[in-house]
Enzyme design. Structure first.
Site, PDB file in Angstrom:
ATOM      1  N   ASN A   1      -1.589   8.495 -34.353  1.00 34.94           N
ATOM      2  CA  ASN A   1      -1.736   7.334 -35.245  1.00 34.94           C
ATOM      3  C   ASN A   1      -3.038   7.417 -36.031  1.00 34.94           C
ATOM      4  O   ASN A   1      -3.086   7.042 -37.196  1.00 34.94           O
ATOM      5  CB  ASN A   1      -1.673   6.025 -34.455  1.00 34.94           C
ATOM      6  CG  ASN A   1      -0.247   5.577 -34.190  1.00 34.94           C
ATOM      7  OD1 ASN A   1       0.542   5.424 -35.103  1.00 34.94           O
ATOM      8  ND2 ASN A   1       0.092   5.399 -32.929  1.00 34.94           N
TER       9      ASN A   1
ATOM     10  N   ASN B   1      -3.619  -3.921 -33.236  1.00 35.63           N
ATOM     11  CA  ASN B   1      -3.072  -2.916 -32.319  1.00 35.63           C
ATOM     12  C   ASN B   1      -1.678  -2.502 -32.787  1.00 35.63           C
ATOM     13  O   ASN B   1      -0.950  -3.296 -33.368  1.00 35.63           O
ATOM     14  CB  ASN B   1      -2.977  -3.513 -30.907  1.00 35.63           C
ATOM     15  CG  ASN B   1      -2.372  -2.548 -29.899  1.00 35.63           C
ATOM     16  OD1 ASN B   1      -2.793  -1.410 -29.776  1.00 35.63           O
ATOM     17  ND2 ASN B   1      -1.359  -3.005 -29.172  1.00 35.63           N
TER      18      ASN B   1
ATOM     19  N   HIS C   1       1.899  -1.209 -31.265  1.00 35.16           N
ATOM     20  CA  HIS C   1       2.654  -1.111 -30.004  1.00 35.16           C
ATOM     21  C   HIS C   1       4.011  -0.474 -30.292  1.00 35.16           C
ATOM     22  O   HIS C   1       4.677  -0.861 -31.258  1.00 35.16           O
ATOM     23  CB  HIS C   1       2.846  -2.504 -29.389  1.00 35.16           C
ATOM     24  CG  HIS C   1       3.547  -2.456 -28.063  1.00 35.16           C
ATOM     25  ND1 HIS C   1       2.921  -2.019 -26.912  1.00 35.16           N
ATOM     26  CD2 HIS C   1       4.820  -2.760 -27.718  1.00 35.16           C
ATOM     27  CE1 HIS C   1       3.796  -2.062 -25.916  1.00 35.16           C
ATOM     28  NE2 HIS C   1       4.951  -2.509 -26.378  1.00 35.16           N
TER      29      HIS C   1
ATOM     30  N   ILE D   1      -9.133  -4.429 -23.885  1.00 33.40           N
ATOM     31  CA  ILE D   1     -10.351  -4.729 -24.632  1.00 33.40           C
ATOM     32  C   ILE D   1     -11.074  -5.915 -23.994  1.00 33.40           C
ATOM     33  O   ILE D   1     -10.449  -6.953 -23.740  1.00 33.40           O
ATOM     34  CB  ILE D   1     -10.014  -5.030 -26.115  1.00 33.40           C
ATOM     35  CG1 ILE D   1      -9.295  -3.838 -26.759  1.00 33.40           C
ATOM     36  CG2 ILE D   1     -11.266  -5.388 -26.922  1.00 33.40           C
ATOM     37  CD1 ILE D   1     -10.042  -2.527 -26.737  1.00 33.40           C
TER      38      ILE D   1
END
Length: 200
Positions: A14, A108, A110, A94
């Site tokens: 990513n 984020n 997912h 986090i």
């Protein structure tokens, strides 16, 4: 100029998609100010180096307590002073201190359509194994804001991916990455850079 710090735990596919999108101009007016890994020697740090981006390892293993590690991670982020923090395959919970300090400035990716196959224990191949076990016909990826609860924050973008007969978890994982993750994560960062999605 949007300053972005990327947090990673592994190979950094990513991250690669983000770096290429920044270099190619799909993500405008953006600088990746640093890549932080919670694991030593991962390929994501090599990717950062290959693109001329500073890479750092801040690992819980190097500290006597979780509290000390959290402080070191906060200090490293403060040093980089990002406008946006991107969790790109980051398997670390986090610390709340960072979530509060960077409220609505942490996103984020997912590898499922939240709320399906998300939360504690759902990461990596496990997500795709469960999707196949459950027999879903559609899966995908989600970009969301990060809050104190795992995979719970406000959803920003989702992209669906077809589950095909004969898929293995590995094959499905690859398709979700190629067709969804590597598409929507750079797209969302680009929209944030342009001001189309408000952060902070």
């Amino acid at each position: 100029m949007l300053k972005v710090a990327v947090l990673v735990s592994g190979g950094g596919t990513n991250l690669e998609a983000i770096l290429k999108a920044v270099e190619g101009g799909e993500i405008p007016d953006t600088q990746i100010v640093g890549v932080i890994s919670n694991n030593e020697g991962v390929y994501a740090l090599e990717r950062a180096k290959n693109h001329g981006v500073p890479g750092f390892c801040v690992s819980p293993k190097d500290f006597d307590s979780r509290d000390d590690f959290n402080k070191a991670l906060v200090a490293k982020l403060d040093e980089l002073s990002p406008d946006l923090i991107v969790l790109a395959g980051c398997l670390l919970k986090i610390p709340d201190e960072i979530i509060h300090k960077y409220n609505r400035r942490i996103i984020n990716i997912h590898p499922a359509l939240i709320p399906a196959f998300s939360g504690k224990g759902f990461y990596g191949l496990k997500v795709h194994e469960e999707a196949l076990k459950r027999g879903v016909k559609i899966t995908g990826a989600t970009v969301h804001f990060v809050d104190e609860i795992l995979d719970n924050g406000e959803i920003i973008a989702q992209k669906a991916v077809e589950v095909r007969p004969g898929d293995t978890p590995e094959v499905l994982q690859k398709r979700v990455m190629e067709e969804a993750e590597w598409v929507i994560l750079p797209e969302v960062i680009g929209k944030i850079a342009k001001g189309d999605i408000k952060i902070g």
